[in-house]
Scaffold this motif. Sequence first.
Motif, PDB file in Angstrom:
ATOM      1  N   GLY A  19      -3.375   0.616  -2.324  1.00  0.00           N
ATOM      2  CA  GLY A  19      -3.032   0.516  -0.910  1.00  0.00           C
ATOM      3  C   GLY A  19      -1.666  -0.076  -0.652  1.00  0.00           C
ATOM      4  O   GLY A  19      -1.061   0.190   0.387  1.00  0.00           O
ATOM      5  N   GLU A  20      -1.163  -0.896  -1.546  1.00  0.00           N
ATOM      6  CA  GLU A  20       0.149  -1.489  -1.359  1.00  0.00           C
ATOM      7  C   GLU A  20       1.139  -0.844  -2.319  1.00  0.00           C
ATOM      8  O   GLU A  20       0.765  -0.193  -3.290  1.00  0.00           O
ATOM      9  N   ASN A  36       4.549   4.197  -6.932  1.00  0.00           N
ATOM     10  CA  ASN A  36       3.532   4.965  -6.213  1.00  0.00           C
ATOM     11  C   ASN A  36       4.058   5.395  -4.848  1.00  0.00           C
ATOM     12  O   ASN A  36       5.168   5.025  -4.428  1.00  0.00           O
ATOM     13  N   ALA A  37       3.256   6.183  -4.170  1.00  0.00           N
ATOM     14  CA  ALA A  37       3.698   6.758  -2.890  1.00  0.00           C
ATOM     15  C   ALA A  37       4.013   5.675  -1.867  1.00  0.00           C
ATOM     16  O   ALA A  37       4.978   5.781  -1.104  1.00  0.00           O
ATOM     17  N   ALA A  38       3.196   4.610  -1.819  1.00  0.00           N
ATOM     18  CA  ALA A  38       3.440   3.542  -0.860  1.00  0.00           C
ATOM     19  C   ALA A  38       4.780   2.865  -1.125  1.00  0.00           C
ATOM     20  O   ALA A  38       5.525   2.546  -0.193  1.00  0.00           O
ATOM     21  N   SER A  72       9.476  -5.087   8.032  1.00  0.00           N
ATOM     22  CA  SER A  72       9.341  -6.428   7.463  1.00  0.00           C
ATOM     23  C   SER A  72       8.544  -6.310   6.175  1.00  0.00           C
ATOM     24  O   SER A  72       7.360  -5.945   6.204  1.00  0.00           O
ATOM     25  N   LEU A  73       9.215  -6.590   5.039  1.00  0.00           N
ATOM     26  CA  LEU A  73       8.585  -6.418   3.734  1.00  0.00           C
ATOM     27  C   LEU A  73       8.442  -7.760   3.026  1.00  0.00           C
ATOM     28  O   LEU A  73       9.247  -8.673   3.215  1.00  0.00           O
ATOM     29  N   SER A  74       7.401  -7.865   2.213  1.00  0.00           N
ATOM     30  CA  SER A  74       7.255  -9.003   1.312  1.00  0.00           C
ATOM     31  C   SER A  74       6.833  -8.456  -0.047  1.00  0.00           C
ATOM     32  O   SER A  74       6.196  -7.399  -0.144  1.00  0.00           O
ATOM     33  N   ARG A  90       4.292  -5.278   0.174  1.00  0.00           N
ATOM     34  CA  ARG A  90       3.451  -5.169   1.357  1.00  0.00           C
ATOM     35  C   ARG A  90       4.310  -4.970   2.611  1.00  0.00           C
ATOM     36  O   ARG A  90       5.361  -5.607   2.757  1.00  0.00           O
ATOM     37  N   ASP A  91       3.826  -4.108   3.490  1.00  0.00           N
ATOM     38  CA  ASP A  91       4.483  -3.866   4.781  1.00  0.00           C
ATOM     39  C   ASP A  91       3.885  -4.828   5.817  1.00  0.00           C
ATOM     40  O   ASP A  91       2.725  -4.698   6.200  1.00  0.00           O
TER      41      ASP A  91
END
Length: 537
Positions: A19-20, A36-38, A72-74, A90-91
């Motif tokens: 998912g991330e 990966n796609a994300a 906003s990314l972390s 993570r978005d």
Amino acid sequence: MTVVAPASALLQAAFEAAGEGMLLCDTAGHTVLLANAAARRLVPGALPGEPVTGPFPEPGADSFRCEFEGRSLSGTRRDLDGEHYAWFIRDETEQARHIAHSAFLAEVGWRLSTSLHVGRVMRTVVELAVQYLADTAMVVLPPHRHRSSWTRLLPERAVEEGTLPERLLDGVPGLVESLGGFPPIPSRWLDPAQAPGWLLPAELGPVGAMLVTPLPGNAEPAGALILARHGATAVFGEEDEALARVFAARAGMAIAAATLYHEQSETADILKADLLPPDLPVIDGFELAGSHHLHIGGDFYDVFGPAGDSTDTVIALGDVCGTGPEAAVLTGKVRQTLGALRLVRAEPEAMLRVLNDVLLRSGPRSRFVTMVVGSVRRVEHGRVRLELATGGHPSPLVLRTDGTVEEVPIQGALIGVMPLTDIRPATVELGPGELCLLYSDGLTEARGGPAGRGHFGEDRLHRALADCAGMPATAVVERLSQVVSDWLHGGQSDDIAMLAVRAPARTALSLRGGGVPEQSPFLIAARRGDRRSRARS
């Protein structure tokens, strides 16, 4: 037991299903091995074979948080073995937006709650809108007498205010509907090319997006909010419009509350001005002086000068039971009734009887009035005659020239409680320099003194009044006000009202060859000393 390693296709599928965002990187060259796609969506440059760049920190750091290409990314780094590591991305855009919106609305809440002044609230609305929502903001209020008030904030300018004719509102699509409030409409997208010249000055440059949204009030529209973003490519997104609607709802309620407060304050000021004692007229033949320390609906006095073919002046001083709006209404009713009775030249006793009948017919008898009514006229030899009648009020006091204080022998029941059967009026004549004082019981019931709990009382009032012999009427009420104020020591008191009528003093004795003025300080002091000597003996 034999462990079978999964096929590379299965590993790739699991990697893509995460998912991330995930990047598999090598330690030696810090290049991307798998993405990966994300991860490719969040960091478009993170492709296999490419170096680890973009939002990622220098090698050695194990986390980051930043704004990257509008998001906003972390990220968190995990070492896998000596040759590989992974970044998990993570978005947090939605979470950051939610936090920002919550902070904005919290600021909106406390800033809009700090004032009930309509103009200040409108200025706060446009300041908040420009700070968070747009480059330019304008609040337009519903038309009043065919004109609308507006407040506007333009880039790098101070807040501007003004009014505009109602006919110009049609020039902004959706503005009339928003100000009308019926039927409810959502925010209206505007073509900036349709904006009239008065809305946005041409020197601001191109405007990319505009919207108008209603400011809902309390059961009726409070106004409209117009927002604009400058630049040919500027837009308002759906989230921007949704936030603008939430902001407009809170701003509209704040403007509505301030408008209601202004209307109530204006009404209260009008009523208060009508309830305050009038400016005393200048009547030829005697002096008038009044003093009041009143709450709305408390004690009152009034003076009605000569009318028609009558040369009498009517005076009244009363005390309405209680304070507040109900007492204020009753005070207004009493004063209006007295004014009407004055026009038909009713005598003081008749005034009280008619007023009592009016109050008895007006409904529940939870409120009543005590008062003194009198007619004043000048008679021969500079004397003044008063016809006085009372309805349950403290009797007026007469101050003679030698300092003697007399209580006027009048009697009467409360006004507005029961039919009046026994009113005993009295006639008082004032010689030159003598004075009649009407007062409310707040004067004698004022609590103060050494212990702070004692009543000022009738005896102290009589002594204080006796010491005022020879003074003009204005000086007498001022002196009594000061004496009571000193007794209170700055404490609170009930309503206090005073009204004094004084016959003009003779300037000199009618003696052949002259004489000493009757109101000479030497005579006054001598009389006071003689009275005090007799009292000690």
